[in-house]
Motif scaffolding. Structure first.
Motif, PDB file in Angstrom:
ATOM      1  N   TYR A 107      63.514  38.888  96.788  1.00 27.06           N
ATOM      2  CA  TYR A 107      62.816  37.658  97.187  1.00 27.06           C
ATOM      3  C   TYR A 107      62.751  36.640  96.052  1.00 27.06           C
ATOM      4  O   TYR A 107      61.902  35.762  96.055  1.00 27.06           O
ATOM      5  N   ARG A 108      63.632  36.746  95.103  1.00 29.87           N
ATOM      6  CA  ARG A 108      63.584  35.848  93.948  1.00 29.87           C
ATOM      7  C   ARG A 108      63.819  34.392  94.338  1.00 29.87           C
ATOM      8  O   ARG A 108      63.333  33.475  93.675  1.00 29.87           O
ATOM      9  N   LEU A 109      64.558  34.152  95.403  1.00 33.77           N
ATOM     10  CA  LEU A 109      64.758  32.776  95.856  1.00 33.77           C
ATOM     11  C   LEU A 109      63.442  32.120  96.239  1.00 33.77           C
ATOM     12  O   LEU A 109      63.299  30.899  96.163  1.00 33.77           O
ATOM     13  N   LEU A 110      62.446  32.929  96.620  1.00 39.24           N
ATOM     14  CA  LEU A 110      61.126  32.399  96.967  1.00 39.24           C
ATOM     15  C   LEU A 110      60.193  32.385  95.768  1.00 39.24           C
ATOM     16  O   LEU A 110      59.284  31.540  95.707  1.00 39.24           O
ATOM     17  N   THR A 111      60.371  33.300  94.821  1.00 34.73           N
ATOM     18  CA  THR A 111      59.456  33.382  93.679  1.00 34.73           C
ATOM     19  C   THR A 111      59.951  32.610  92.463  1.00 34.73           C
ATOM     20  O   THR A 111      59.151  32.188  91.635  1.00 34.73           O
ATOM     21  N   ARG A 112      61.275  32.416  92.349  1.00 31.25           N
ATOM     22  CA  ARG A 112      61.846  31.659  91.233  1.00 31.25           C
ATOM     23  C   ARG A 112      63.006  30.782  91.722  1.00 31.25           C
ATOM     24  O   ARG A 112      64.143  30.894  91.253  1.00 31.25           O
ATOM     25  N   PRO A 113      62.775  29.902  92.681  1.00 28.73           N
ATOM     26  CA  PRO A 113      63.873  29.095  93.243  1.00 28.73           C
ATOM     27  C   PRO A 113      64.513  28.168  92.225  1.00 28.73           C
ATOM     28  O   PRO A 113      65.683  27.785  92.379  1.00 28.73           O
ATOM     29  N   ALA A 147      65.259  22.067  88.210  1.00 31.74           N
ATOM     30  CA  ALA A 147      66.049  23.244  87.871  1.00 31.74           C
ATOM     31  C   ALA A 147      65.613  23.818  86.531  1.00 31.74           C
ATOM     32  O   ALA A 147      65.103  23.106  85.654  1.00 31.74           O
ATOM     33  N   THR A 148      65.792  25.131  86.374  1.00 35.07           N
ATOM     34  CA  THR A 148      65.480  25.786  85.109  1.00 35.07           C
ATOM     35  C   THR A 148      66.311  25.159  83.985  1.00 35.07           C
ATOM     36  O   THR A 148      67.513  24.960  84.126  1.00 35.07           O
ATOM     37  N   GLY A 149      65.663  24.859  82.876  1.00 35.88           N
ATOM     38  CA  GLY A 149      66.361  24.248  81.750  1.00 35.88           C
ATOM     39  C   GLY A 149      66.243  22.743  81.710  1.00 35.88           C
ATOM     40  O   GLY A 149      66.535  22.121  80.689  1.00 35.88           O
ATOM     41  N   LYS A 150      65.796  22.130  82.817  1.00 39.12           N
ATOM     42  CA  LYS A 150      65.611  20.679  82.871  1.00 39.12           C
ATOM     43  C   LYS A 150      64.273  20.297  82.230  1.00 39.12           C
ATOM     44  O   LYS A 150      63.282  21.013  82.361  1.00 39.12           O
ATOM     45  N   ASP A 151      64.268  19.163  81.533  1.00 39.43           N
ATOM     46  CA  ASP A 151      63.008  18.643  81.001  1.00 39.43           C
ATOM     47  C   ASP A 151      62.146  18.178  82.162  1.00 39.43           C
ATOM     48  O   ASP A 151      62.521  17.284  82.917  1.00 39.43           O
ATOM     49  N   CYS A 152      61.001  18.813  82.305  1.00 39.64           N
ATOM     50  CA  CYS A 152      60.141  18.528  83.456  1.00 39.64           C
ATOM     51  C   CYS A 152      58.688  18.667  83.017  1.00 39.64           C
ATOM     52  O   CYS A 152      58.337  19.603  82.279  1.00 39.64           O
ATOM     53  N   PRO A 153      57.805  17.768  83.455  1.00 36.35           N
ATOM     54  CA  PRO A 153      56.389  17.839  83.050  1.00 36.35           C
ATOM     55  C   PRO A 153      55.614  18.967  83.720  1.00 36.35           C
ATOM     56  O   PRO A 153      54.466  19.217  83.365  1.00 36.35           O
ATOM     57  N   PHE A 154      56.232  19.650  84.699  1.00 34.61           N
ATOM     58  CA  PHE A 154      55.520  20.684  85.452  1.00 34.61           C
ATOM     59  C   PHE A 154      55.840  22.073  84.913  1.00 34.61           C
ATOM     60  O   PHE A 154      56.938  22.318  84.403  1.00 34.61           O
ATOM     61  N   ASP A 155      54.873  22.978  85.069  1.00 30.37           N
ATOM     62  CA  ASP A 155      55.127  24.365  84.678  1.00 30.37           C
ATOM     63  C   ASP A 155      55.906  25.084  85.781  1.00 30.37           C
ATOM     64  O   ASP A 155      56.209  24.508  86.826  1.00 30.37           O
ATOM     65  N   ASP A 156      56.222  26.359  85.562  1.00 28.22           N
ATOM     66  CA  ASP A 156      57.066  27.108  86.491  1.00 28.22           C
ATOM     67  C   ASP A 156      56.443  27.232  87.881  1.00 28.22           C
ATOM     68  O   ASP A 156      57.138  27.160  88.897  1.00 28.22           O
ATOM     69  N   GLU A 174      53.456  36.102  94.946  1.00 27.14           N
ATOM     70  CA  GLU A 174      53.393  34.729  94.470  1.00 27.14           C
ATOM     71  C   GLU A 174      52.331  34.563  93.380  1.00 27.14           C
ATOM     72  O   GLU A 174      51.747  33.509  93.216  1.00 27.14           O
ATOM     73  N   SER A 175      52.079  35.635  92.646  1.00 24.91           N
ATOM     74  CA  SER A 175      51.110  35.533  91.553  1.00 24.91           C
ATOM     75  C   SER A 175      51.684  34.685  90.435  1.00 24.91           C
ATOM     76  O   SER A 175      52.846  34.327  90.436  1.00 24.91           O
ATOM     77  N   GLU A 176      50.831  34.357  89.472  1.00 25.60           N
ATOM     78  CA  GLU A 176      51.258  33.471  88.400  1.00 25.60           C
ATOM     79  C   GLU A 176      52.448  34.065  87.653  1.00 25.60           C
ATOM     80  O   GLU A 176      52.557  35.266  87.456  1.00 25.60           O
ATOM     81  N   ALA A 177      53.363  33.187  87.248  1.00 24.03           N
ATOM     82  CA  ALA A 177      54.571  33.622  86.559  1.00 24.03           C
ATOM     83  C   ALA A 177      54.225  34.302  85.248  1.00 24.03           C
ATOM     84  O   ALA A 177      53.459  33.800  84.446  1.00 24.03           O
TER      85      ALA A 177
END
Length: 386
Positions: free
Chosen positions: A170-176, A187-196, A344-347
Protein backbone atom coordinates in the motif's frame (compact mmCIF):
# COMPACT_ATOMS: atom_id res chain seq x y z
CA UNK A 1 -29.96 -50.97 -6.89
CA UNK A 2 -33.45 -49.85 -5.95
CA UNK A 3 -36.02 -51.03 -3.41
CA UNK A 4 -39.37 -49.69 -2.47
CA UNK A 5 -41.50 -49.64 0.60
CA UNK A 6 -44.83 -48.30 1.76
CA UNK A 7 -45.07 -45.41 4.21
CA UNK A 8 -48.41 -43.74 4.89
CA UNK A 9 -49.78 -45.05 1.59
CA UNK A 10 -46.90 -43.56 -0.47
CA UNK A 11 -44.17 -45.46 -2.29
CA UNK A 12 -40.67 -44.38 -1.31
CA UNK A 13 -37.73 -45.30 -3.58
CA UNK A 14 -34.49 -45.75 -1.70
CA UNK A 15 -30.96 -45.86 -3.09
CA UNK A 16 -28.70 -48.48 -1.56
CA UNK A 17 -25.48 -46.49 -1.48
CA UNK A 18 -23.27 -49.57 -1.00
CA UNK A 19 -24.33 -50.79 -4.45
CA UNK A 20 -23.16 -47.57 -6.13
CA UNK A 21 -19.68 -46.56 -7.29
CA UNK A 22 -17.79 -44.19 -4.95
CA UNK A 23 -18.40 -41.12 -7.16
CA UNK A 24 -22.13 -41.88 -7.34
CA UNK A 25 -22.29 -42.27 -3.56
CA UNK A 26 -20.68 -38.84 -3.15
CA UNK A 27 -23.16 -37.30 -5.59
CA UNK A 28 -26.08 -38.97 -3.81
CA UNK A 29 -24.85 -37.66 -0.45
CA UNK A 30 -24.57 -34.13 -1.86
CA UNK A 31 -28.08 -34.27 -3.36
CA UNK A 32 -29.44 -35.64 -0.08
CA UNK A 33 -27.83 -32.82 1.93
CA UNK A 34 -29.27 -30.21 -0.45
CA UNK A 35 -32.72 -31.82 -0.18
CA UNK A 36 -32.57 -31.76 3.62
CA UNK A 37 -31.54 -28.09 3.55
CA UNK A 38 -34.39 -27.16 1.20
CA UNK A 39 -36.93 -29.06 3.31
CA UNK A 40 -35.70 -27.31 6.46
CA UNK A 41 -36.14 -23.91 4.81
CA UNK A 42 -39.62 -24.81 3.59
CA UNK A 43 -40.68 -26.08 7.03
CA UNK A 44 -39.41 -22.90 8.69
CA UNK A 45 -41.22 -20.73 6.13
CA UNK A 46 -44.42 -22.78 6.44
CA UNK A 47 -44.36 -22.42 10.23
CA UNK A 48 -43.85 -18.64 9.96
CA UNK A 49 -46.72 -18.31 7.47
CA UNK A 50 -49.09 -20.37 9.64
CA UNK A 51 -48.34 -18.14 12.64
CA UNK A 52 -49.32 -15.06 10.63
CA UNK A 53 -53.03 -14.78 11.49
CA UNK A 54 -53.54 -11.84 9.14
CA UNK A 55 -53.33 -14.10 6.07
CA UNK A 56 -56.19 -16.09 4.62
CA UNK A 57 -55.77 -19.73 3.60
CA UNK A 58 -55.47 -18.77 -0.07
CA UNK A 59 -52.88 -16.09 0.69
CA UNK A 60 -50.85 -18.58 2.71
CA UNK A 61 -50.78 -21.04 -0.18
CA UNK A 62 -49.69 -18.30 -2.59
CA UNK A 63 -46.93 -17.11 -0.25
CA UNK A 64 -45.68 -20.66 0.30
CA UNK A 65 -45.59 -21.24 -3.46
CA UNK A 66 -43.61 -18.02 -3.98
CA UNK A 67 -41.14 -19.13 -1.29
CA UNK A 68 -40.63 -22.48 -3.02
CA UNK A 69 -39.86 -20.69 -6.29
CA UNK A 70 -37.35 -18.36 -4.61
CA UNK A 71 -35.57 -21.27 -2.91
CA UNK A 72 -35.44 -23.19 -6.19
CA UNK A 73 -33.97 -20.19 -8.02
CA UNK A 74 -31.39 -19.72 -5.27
CA UNK A 75 -30.28 -23.36 -5.55
CA UNK A 76 -30.08 -23.11 -9.34
CA UNK A 77 -27.78 -20.09 -9.04
CA UNK A 78 -25.56 -21.98 -6.60
CA UNK A 79 -25.41 -24.97 -8.95
CA UNK A 80 -24.12 -22.78 -11.78
CA UNK A 81 -21.35 -21.14 -9.74
CA UNK A 82 -17.97 -22.09 -11.20
CA UNK A 83 -15.54 -23.58 -8.71
CA UNK A 84 -11.90 -24.53 -9.04
CA UNK A 85 -9.50 -26.48 -6.87
CA UNK A 86 -6.52 -24.11 -6.72
CA UNK A 87 -2.96 -24.96 -5.74
CA UNK A 88 -1.30 -22.05 -3.95
CA UNK A 89 2.45 -22.06 -3.35
CA UNK A 90 3.61 -21.02 0.12
CA UNK A 91 6.75 -19.04 1.05
CA UNK A 92 8.37 -22.19 2.48
CA UNK A 93 8.10 -24.03 -0.85
CA UNK A 94 5.14 -26.20 0.13
CA UNK A 95 1.64 -25.75 -1.28
CA UNK A 96 -1.98 -25.70 -0.13
CA UNK A 97 -5.10 -26.74 -2.03
CA UNK A 98 -8.14 -24.45 -1.87
CA UNK A 99 -11.64 -24.69 -3.33
CA UNK A 100 -12.35 -21.27 -4.80
CA UNK A 101 -15.60 -20.19 -6.44
CA UNK A 102 -15.95 -17.52 -9.10
CA UNK A 103 -17.08 -14.88 -6.59
CA UNK A 104 -13.95 -15.07 -4.43
CA UNK A 105 -11.67 -12.04 -4.57
CA UNK A 106 -7.90 -12.05 -4.16
CA UNK A 107 -8.47 -10.56 -0.70
CA UNK A 108 -10.71 -13.54 0.23
CA UNK A 109 -8.25 -16.17 -1.01
CA UNK A 110 -5.42 -14.42 0.82
CA UNK A 111 -7.48 -14.53 4.02
CA UNK A 112 -8.10 -18.26 3.48
CA UNK A 113 -4.35 -18.84 3.16
CA UNK A 114 -3.63 -16.83 6.31
CA UNK A 115 -6.04 -19.07 8.23
CA UNK A 116 -4.63 -22.29 6.75
CA UNK A 117 -1.03 -21.34 7.50
CA UNK A 118 -1.83 -19.76 10.91
CA UNK A 119 0.01 -16.67 9.69
CA UNK A 120 -0.20 -13.21 11.21
CA UNK A 121 -3.19 -11.22 10.05
CA UNK A 122 -0.97 -8.92 8.00
CA UNK A 123 -2.51 -6.77 5.21
CA UNK A 124 0.71 -7.00 3.19
CA UNK A 125 0.05 -10.62 2.22
CA UNK A 126 -1.17 -10.99 -1.36
CA UNK A 127 -1.43 -13.38 -4.31
CA UNK A 128 1.14 -13.44 -7.09
CA UNK A 129 0.45 -14.94 -10.51
CA UNK A 130 3.58 -16.28 -12.21
CA UNK A 131 3.62 -17.13 -15.93
CA UNK A 132 6.68 -19.35 -15.82
CA UNK A 133 7.11 -19.92 -19.56
CA UNK A 134 6.87 -16.19 -20.29
CA UNK A 135 9.04 -15.19 -17.29
CA UNK A 136 6.36 -12.71 -16.21
CA UNK A 137 4.49 -12.17 -12.96
CA UNK A 138 2.03 -9.84 -11.30
CA UNK A 139 0.48 -9.28 -7.88
CA UNK A 140 -3.31 -9.36 -7.85
CA UNK A 141 -5.23 -6.37 -6.54
CA UNK A 142 -7.47 -7.01 -3.53
CA UNK A 143 -10.62 -6.58 -5.61
CA UNK A 144 -9.68 -8.88 -8.50
CA UNK A 145 -11.55 -12.16 -8.92
CA UNK A 146 -9.30 -15.22 -8.90
CA UNK A 147 -11.20 -17.81 -10.97
CA UNK A 148 -11.60 -15.81 -14.23
CA UNK A 149 -7.88 -15.29 -14.78
CA UNK A 150 -7.05 -18.88 -13.75
CA UNK A 151 -9.51 -20.06 -16.40
CA UNK A 152 -7.31 -18.31 -19.00
CA UNK A 153 -4.35 -20.58 -18.24
CA UNK A 154 -3.73 -23.34 -20.83
CA UNK A 155 -4.65 -26.89 -19.82
CA UNK A 156 -1.01 -28.03 -19.69
CA UNK A 157 1.00 -25.17 -18.23
CA UNK A 158 3.72 -24.37 -15.74
CA UNK A 159 1.99 -21.29 -14.31
CA UNK A 160 1.79 -20.97 -10.54
CA UNK A 161 -0.10 -18.97 -7.93
CA UNK A 162 1.91 -17.82 -4.91
CA UNK A 163 1.04 -16.56 -1.44
CA UNK A 164 3.61 -13.83 -0.80
CA UNK A 165 4.34 -10.97 1.58
CA UNK A 166 4.89 -7.52 0.06
CA UNK A 167 5.76 -4.86 2.69
CA UNK A 168 5.15 -2.07 0.15
CA UNK A 169 1.74 -3.25 -0.96
CA UNK A 170 0.00 0.00 0.00
CA UNK A 171 2.97 2.32 -0.40
CA UNK A 172 1.22 4.20 -3.21
CA UNK A 173 -1.26 5.36 -0.54
CA UNK A 174 1.24 5.92 2.29
CA UNK A 175 4.12 7.44 0.28
CA UNK A 176 2.69 8.55 -3.10
CA UNK A 177 5.32 11.31 -3.43
CA UNK A 178 7.93 8.59 -4.12
CA UNK A 179 6.14 7.64 -7.34
CA UNK A 180 5.48 11.04 -8.81
CA UNK A 181 7.51 12.24 -11.84
CA UNK A 182 10.19 14.87 -11.26
CA UNK A 183 7.93 17.53 -12.75
CA UNK A 184 5.34 17.05 -9.98
CA UNK A 185 5.48 19.87 -7.38
CA UNK A 186 5.21 17.47 -4.42
CA UNK A 187 7.52 14.71 -5.66
CA UNK A 188 10.20 13.37 -3.33
CA UNK A 189 13.36 15.44 -3.68
CA UNK A 190 11.51 18.59 -4.78
CA UNK A 191 11.89 21.78 -2.76
CA UNK A 192 8.53 22.08 -1.06
CA UNK A 193 7.35 24.00 2.05
CA UNK A 194 5.26 21.00 3.20
CA UNK A 195 6.37 18.01 5.22
CA UNK A 196 5.89 14.40 4.07
CA UNK A 197 2.45 14.01 5.68
CA UNK A 198 1.04 17.09 3.98
CA UNK A 199 2.58 16.09 0.66
CA UNK A 200 0.98 12.69 0.94
CA UNK A 201 -2.45 14.11 1.73
CA UNK A 202 -2.28 16.58 -1.17
CA UNK A 203 -1.24 13.91 -3.67
CA UNK A 204 -3.83 11.38 -2.44
CA UNK A 205 -6.54 14.03 -2.83
CA UNK A 206 -5.29 14.83 -6.32
CA UNK A 207 -5.15 11.19 -7.41
CA UNK A 208 -8.30 9.76 -5.84
CA UNK A 209 -10.69 12.66 -5.21
CA UNK A 210 -9.95 14.87 -8.19
CA UNK A 211 -8.89 11.71 -10.08
CA UNK A 212 -6.10 13.46 -11.90
CA UNK A 213 -3.34 11.28 -13.30
CA UNK A 214 0.32 12.27 -12.98
CA UNK A 215 1.55 13.96 -16.15
CA UNK A 216 3.66 11.19 -17.61
CA UNK A 217 5.21 11.33 -21.06
CA UNK A 218 8.61 10.59 -22.52
CA UNK A 219 10.70 8.26 -24.63
CA UNK A 220 10.57 4.53 -23.93
CA UNK A 221 11.76 1.53 -25.89
CA UNK A 222 9.00 -0.74 -27.15
CA UNK A 223 8.64 -4.25 -28.58
CA UNK A 224 5.63 -6.42 -29.42
CA UNK A 225 5.83 -10.21 -29.05
CA UNK A 226 9.01 -12.05 -28.08
CA UNK A 227 11.16 -11.86 -31.22
CA UNK A 228 10.77 -8.29 -32.41
CA UNK A 229 13.16 -5.35 -32.22
CA UNK A 230 13.23 -2.71 -29.50
CA UNK A 231 12.44 0.72 -30.93
CA UNK A 232 12.25 4.16 -29.32
CA UNK A 233 8.88 5.89 -29.24
CA UNK A 234 7.45 8.89 -27.42
CA UNK A 235 4.74 7.67 -24.99
CA UNK A 236 1.91 9.48 -23.24
CA UNK A 237 -0.13 8.15 -20.29
CA UNK A 238 -3.88 8.80 -20.34
CA UNK A 239 -6.93 7.40 -18.57
CA UNK A 240 -8.20 5.87 -21.80
CA UNK A 241 -4.97 4.00 -22.51
CA UNK A 242 -1.29 4.19 -23.34
CA UNK A 243 -0.53 6.32 -26.41
CA UNK A 244 2.61 6.77 -28.48
CA UNK A 245 3.91 8.92 -31.32
CA UNK A 246 5.86 7.05 -33.95
CA UNK A 247 7.63 10.04 -35.53
CA UNK A 248 8.06 12.84 -33.00
CA UNK A 249 7.29 14.17 -29.51
CA UNK A 250 3.92 15.75 -30.18
CA UNK A 251 1.18 14.76 -27.73
CA UNK A 252 -1.66 16.16 -29.82
CA UNK A 253 -4.61 13.82 -30.23
CA UNK A 254 -4.02 13.96 -33.97
CA UNK A 255 -0.42 12.76 -33.69
CA UNK A 256 -0.60 9.93 -31.15
CA UNK A 257 -1.89 6.38 -31.55
CA UNK A 258 -3.41 4.34 -28.74
CA UNK A 259 -1.34 1.25 -28.06
CA UNK A 260 -3.61 -0.38 -25.45
CA UNK A 261 -6.92 0.15 -23.69
CA UNK A 262 -6.50 -0.39 -19.93
CA UNK A 263 -9.66 -2.49 -19.72
CA UNK A 264 -8.16 -5.03 -22.13
CA UNK A 265 -4.73 -5.67 -20.58
CA UNK A 266 -3.02 -6.76 -17.37
CA UNK A 267 0.32 -5.33 -16.26
CA UNK A 268 3.21 -7.72 -15.66
CA UNK A 269 6.89 -7.43 -14.81
CA UNK A 270 9.80 -9.85 -14.75
CA UNK A 271 13.44 -10.22 -13.79
CA UNK A 272 14.99 -11.66 -16.93
CA UNK A 273 14.13 -9.20 -19.67
CA UNK A 274 17.71 -8.97 -20.93
CA UNK A 275 18.04 -12.73 -21.14
CA UNK A 276 14.57 -13.68 -22.40
CA UNK A 277 13.55 -10.62 -24.42
CA UNK A 278 16.94 -9.09 -25.32
CA UNK A 279 15.90 -5.85 -23.62
CA UNK A 280 18.34 -2.91 -23.32
CA UNK A 281 17.77 -2.79 -19.52
CA UNK A 282 16.01 -4.84 -16.85
CA UNK A 283 13.64 -1.97 -16.07
CA UNK A 284 10.73 -3.27 -18.15
CA UNK A 285 7.04 -4.02 -17.93
CA UNK A 286 4.66 -6.00 -20.12
CA UNK A 287 1.06 -5.32 -21.11
CA UNK A 288 -0.59 -8.67 -21.79
CA UNK A 289 -4.04 -8.82 -23.43
CA UNK A 290 -6.68 -10.36 -21.17
CA UNK A 291 -7.59 -13.82 -22.43
CA UNK A 292 -6.17 -17.33 -22.90
CA UNK A 293 -2.40 -17.18 -22.48
CA UNK A 294 -1.63 -19.48 -25.43
CA UNK A 295 -3.41 -17.12 -27.85
CA UNK A 296 -2.36 -13.77 -26.35
CA UNK A 297 1.35 -14.43 -25.71
CA UNK A 298 2.25 -13.31 -29.24
CA UNK A 299 0.54 -9.94 -28.74
CA UNK A 300 2.18 -8.83 -25.48
CA UNK A 301 3.49 -5.25 -25.51
CA UNK A 302 6.85 -4.81 -23.75
CA UNK A 303 8.04 -1.39 -22.62
CA UNK A 304 11.57 -0.63 -21.41
CA UNK A 305 12.66 2.34 -19.24
CA UNK A 306 16.15 3.70 -18.51
CA UNK A 307 16.05 3.62 -14.69
CA UNK A 308 14.26 2.19 -11.68
CA UNK A 309 12.77 5.56 -10.90
CA UNK A 310 11.41 6.01 -14.43
CA UNK A 311 9.95 2.51 -14.41
CA UNK A 312 8.28 3.04 -11.03
CA UNK A 313 6.63 6.25 -12.24
CA UNK A 314 5.22 4.56 -15.34
CA UNK A 315 4.12 1.43 -13.48
CA UNK A 316 2.24 3.30 -10.78
CA UNK A 317 0.83 5.70 -13.34
CA UNK A 318 -0.52 2.76 -15.35
CA UNK A 319 -1.90 1.24 -12.20
CA UNK A 320 -3.76 4.47 -11.41
CA UNK A 321 -5.04 4.74 -14.98
CA UNK A 322 -6.33 1.15 -14.97
CA UNK A 323 -7.85 0.89 -11.48
CA UNK A 324 -8.41 4.52 -10.44
CA UNK A 325 -10.27 5.11 -7.19
CA UNK A 326 -10.67 1.35 -6.65
CA UNK A 327 -7.13 1.37 -5.22
CA UNK A 328 -8.26 3.79 -2.52
CA UNK A 329 -11.35 1.66 -1.87
CA UNK A 330 -9.18 -1.43 -1.37
CA UNK A 331 -6.96 0.47 1.05
CA UNK A 332 -9.91 1.90 3.00
CA UNK A 333 -11.43 -1.56 3.30
CA UNK A 334 -8.17 -2.85 4.76
CA UNK A 335 -8.19 -0.01 7.29
CA UNK A 336 -11.77 -0.89 8.26
CA UNK A 337 -10.92 -4.58 8.66
CA UNK A 338 -7.68 -3.89 10.54
CA UNK A 339 -8.06 -0.49 12.26
CA UNK A 340 -5.24 -1.21 14.71
CA UNK A 341 -2.66 -1.00 11.92
CA UNK A 342 -2.83 2.78 11.59
CA UNK A 343 -1.20 2.63 8.17
CA UNK A 344 -1.62 6.37 7.85
CA UNK A 345 0.27 7.18 11.03
CA UNK A 346 2.88 9.91 11.04
CA UNK A 347 5.86 9.26 8.78
CA UNK A 348 8.75 7.65 10.59
CA UNK A 349 12.08 6.37 9.39
CA UNK A 350 10.31 3.17 8.41
CA UNK A 351 6.62 2.60 7.90
CA UNK A 352 5.58 -1.03 8.04
CA UNK A 353 8.80 -2.15 6.37
CA UNK A 354 8.72 0.71 3.86
CA UNK A 355 11.86 2.85 4.07
CA UNK A 356 11.33 6.55 3.44
CA UNK A 357 14.37 6.91 1.23
CA UNK A 358 14.21 9.07 -1.88
CA UNK A 359 14.29 7.08 -5.11
CA UNK A 360 17.45 6.99 -7.13
CA UNK A 361 17.26 7.83 -10.80
CA UNK A 362 20.49 6.08 -11.82
CA UNK A 363 20.34 3.20 -14.28
CA UNK A 364 22.59 0.92 -12.22
CA UNK A 365 22.26 -0.56 -8.74
CA UNK A 366 24.69 1.03 -6.32
CA UNK A 367 25.34 -2.08 -4.26
CA UNK A 368 23.64 -4.89 -6.16
CA UNK A 369 21.31 -5.67 -3.27
CA UNK A 370 17.56 -6.11 -3.54
CA UNK A 371 15.90 -2.75 -4.02
CA UNK A 372 12.95 -2.08 -1.72
CA UNK A 373 12.74 1.65 -2.26
CA UNK A 374 10.23 1.59 -5.08
CA UNK A 375 8.00 -1.00 -3.48
CA UNK A 376 6.90 -4.42 -4.57
CA UNK A 377 3.37 -4.08 -5.86
CA UNK A 378 2.27 -2.00 -8.76
CA UNK A 379 -1.22 -3.39 -8.75
CA UNK A 380 -0.41 -6.05 -11.26
CA UNK A 381 3.28 -6.34 -10.65
CA UNK A 382 5.72 -7.78 -8.16
CA UNK A 383 9.19 -6.86 -9.39
CA UNK A 384 11.58 -6.23 -6.50
CA UNK A 385 12.55 -2.76 -7.73
CA UNK A 386 9.20 -1.28 -6.68
Amino acid sequence: MLSHGHSEGKIQWLWHSHALPKKSRQTTTLVYSITVEVRAKLEATKTAIEKDKSLTEAEREIKLKETKILIAMEKLKEAHVQKLVVKVMCPDGFSKMLVVDEHKLARDVTAMMIVKLHADNDPCYCLLERLTDLHLERVLEDHERVVPFLACWPRDNNNTLHFVHRPNKYRLLTRPQDYMPKTHPYATGKDCPFDDNVRRDLIVKELFMVQQLPELEGQLRYMCGSKGKWKKHYFVLRKSGLYYNVKGKSTSILDVVRLVDWSNVDIYTGKEYKKCYKAPTEFCLSLKPIGPTDTTKHHIHHVCAQSKYELSCWLHGMRLAKFGSQLRTDYDQTIRLMPWLELESEAEETDGGMPHTPLESSTEDSDGTEEEIIGTQVGSCSLDIF
